[in-house]
Design a protein around this motif. Structure first.
Motif, short mmCIF file in Angstrom:
data_model
loop_
_atom_site.label_atom_id
_atom_site.label_comp_id
_atom_site.label_asym_id
_atom_site.label_seq_id
_atom_site.Cartn_x
_atom_site.Cartn_y
_atom_site.Cartn_z
N VAL A 110 -8.84 13.84 -8.66
CA VAL A 110 -9.17 13.35 -7.92
C VAL A 110 -8.65 12.38 -7.39
CG1 VAL A 110 -11.80 12.44 -7.37
CG2 VAL A 110 -11.29 14.43 -9.19
N GLY A 111 -8.02 10.63 -8.55
CA GLY A 111 -7.58 9.78 -7.84
C GLY A 111 -6.64 9.69 -7.16
N VAL A 112 -5.72 10.59 -7.46
CA VAL A 112 -4.50 10.82 -6.26
C VAL A 112 -4.64 11.68 -5.25
CG1 VAL A 112 -1.98 11.91 -5.86
CG2 VAL A 112 -2.80 10.81 -8.53
N PRO A 113 -5.42 12.73 -4.71
CA PRO A 113 -5.85 12.89 -3.65
C PRO A 113 -6.69 12.28 -2.79
CG PRO A 113 -5.89 14.66 -4.93
CD PRO A 113 -5.47 13.74 -6.13
N LEU A 114 -7.51 11.56 -3.14
CA LEU A 114 -8.40 10.12 -2.95
C LEU A 114 -7.41 9.27 -2.09
CD1 LEU A 114 -11.52 10.25 -4.87
CD2 LEU A 114 -11.51 10.55 -2.60
N GLY A 115 -6.67 8.86 -3.90
CA GLY A 115 -5.69 7.51 -2.81
C GLY A 115 -4.48 8.17 -2.04
N ILE A 116 -3.91 8.81 -1.97
CA ILE A 116 -3.47 9.58 -0.81
C ILE A 116 -4.33 9.48 0.45
CG2 ILE A 116 -1.54 11.18 0.33
CD1 ILE A 116 -0.16 11.51 -3.11
N TRP A 117 -5.66 10.10 0.64
CA TRP A 117 -5.91 10.00 1.38
C TRP A 117 -6.83 8.72 2.13
CZ3 TRP A 117 -11.28 8.64 2.46
CH2 TRP A 117 -11.82 9.23 3.47
N ALA A 184 -10.89 5.42 -10.91
CA ALA A 184 -10.79 3.84 -10.06
C ALA A 184 -9.02 3.67 -10.13
CB ALA A 184 -11.89 3.13 -10.32
N TYR A 185 -8.49 3.60 -11.53
CA TYR A 185 -6.99 2.66 -11.32
C TYR A 185 -6.21 3.53 -10.54
CZ TYR A 185 -3.59 -0.39 -12.44
OH TYR A 185 -1.95 -0.66 -12.70
N CYS A 186 -6.42 5.16 -10.79
CA CYS A 186 -4.91 5.72 -10.56
C CYS A 186 -5.24 6.09 -8.78
CB CYS A 186 -5.45 7.61 -10.81
SG CYS A 186 -4.35 8.47 -10.13
N ALA A 187 -6.62 5.96 -8.38
CA ALA A 187 -6.64 6.45 -6.54
C ALA A 187 -6.01 5.04 -6.16
CB ALA A 187 -7.52 6.13 -6.43
N LEU A 189 -3.82 2.70 -7.53
CA LEU A 189 -2.79 2.93 -7.04
C LEU A 189 -1.37 3.81 -6.85
CD1 LEU A 189 -0.58 1.95 -9.25
CD2 LEU A 189 -0.28 3.51 -11.42
N ALA A 190 -1.98 5.23 -5.71
CA ALA A 190 -1.76 6.33 -5.56
C ALA A 190 -1.91 5.49 -3.90
CB ALA A 190 -2.29 7.16 -5.67
N ARG A 191 -2.55 4.88 -4.26
CA ARG A 191 -2.97 4.86 -2.45
C ARG A 191 -2.35 3.36 -2.07
NH1 ARG A 191 -4.69 0.16 0.17
NH2 ARG A 191 -6.11 -0.16 2.12
N ALA A 192 -2.05 2.63 -2.70
CA ALA A 192 -1.00 1.25 -2.90
C ALA A 192 0.60 1.45 -2.90
CB ALA A 192 -1.14 0.22 -3.97
#
Length: 306
Positions: A110-117, A184-187, A189-192
């Motif tokens: 969930v976190g990785v796709p949300l961060g990239i999105w 939350a942290y994974c998202a 991190l993936a976003r940044a």
């Protein structure tokens, strides 16, 4: 081969130092495993101490325990006299692995796709809303999240059980409670990481050649953007291990974290040491696996882990 042996030696030294420090701290804590409000007769107390080798000097106790560990024997449990620590760990470890593994998997899926999105929509109101919720997820600790989940889904809505173990429904709330802060942290991190990669020169050159944004994302940007997420897996595992003690207590789960807390409260030396030793080995092993994964994704790191 030499580097592999050196890394293996470092791993064994780390586990030994962790277990030895825990041994010293447990013995330094006030109280003992057989201290009660009404003391037992002296002969009974002496027999108990002799049975569990507590009548020996501290160095002799340490040497005896270390010798047992070298043979794969974690010793008898003081709190559960009918079980050895090996038996308790064998029962609790699969429970903790299942709960922690599902929590980490949920955080990643969930976190990785949300961060990239969110990175692909940086600056929009959706991105800002997402960052707000991610910040809240990081700010609320697990000992607050777990009771809130019980209150909402078990007490109010009656959708899921409030505790226990044995059915698949018992896994849902504990896994979510463990996963939320890591998600939350994974998202974030993936976003940044994706924002940094999007501004790289090689992506600008690929974009100038007319490649679509979808192809840029999956063929060129995704792999380097995931490197920080893979590196984060080691501290994420430690976060899940430490958080499991709280979550397993709240939901009444017979896992490693709960045994650790109960063993510490009851001065069950061998049980606490056994849990620390097993968890330490797992963390060292996961760190090695994460290093290998990073090396496969980034050739520049292969010399450092070979």
């Amino acid at each position: 081969m030499r580097r592999f042996l050196a890394r293996l030696g470092e791993a064994l030294l780390t586990v030994w130092l962790l277990a030895s420090l825990c041994f010293v701290l447990l013995r330094a804590a006030p109280g003992g495993p057989f201290d009660t409000e009404k003391s037992a007769p002296p002969e009974v107390q002496a027999a108990l101490e002799a049975k569990y080798r507590l009548d020996r000097a501290l160095p002799a106790q340490y040497a005896a325990w270390l010798g047992d560990v070298a043979r794969g024997d974690l010793g008898p449990s003081f709190q559960y006299p009918d079980y050895t620590v090996n038996q308790l760990v064998a029962q609790a470890l699969p429970v903790s692995l299942l709960n922690g593994g599902l929590a980490l998997l949920l955080a990643l899926l969930v976190g990785v796709p949300l961060g990239i999105w969110s990175a692909m929509r940086a600056g929009s109101w959706l991105d800002r809303l997402f960052m707000l919720f991610a910040g809240l997820g990081l700010a609320v600790p697990k000992f607050v999240v777990a009771p809130l989940l019980v209150l909402l889904f078990a007490v109010t809505l009656h959708w899921l059980p409030a505790g226990g173990w044995g059915e698949w429904t018992n896994v849902v709330l504990p896994a979510i409670a463990l996963a939320l802060p890591n998600l939350a942290y994974c998202a974030r991190l993936a976003r940044a990481s994706m924002l940094d990669v999007r501004h790289a020169e090689y992506l600008a050159a690929a974009r100038a050649r007319g490649l679509s944004e979808t192809r840029l994302l999956f063929a060129h940007a995704l792999k380097p953007a995931l490197l920080p997420v893979v590196a984060w897996l080691s501290p994420a595992l430690i976060n899940i291990v430490t958080g499991s003690a709280v979550v397993e207590q709240v939901f009444g789960i017979p896992g490693m974290g709960r045994y650790f807390v109960q063993g510490a409260l009851n001065r069950d030396y061998t049980l606490v040491l056994g849990v620390v030793l097993v968890v330490g080995v797992l963390i060292v092993a996961i760190n090695a696996i994460v290093d290998l994964m990073r090396a496969q994704m980034d050739p520049r790191l292969r010399d450092s882990v070979a």
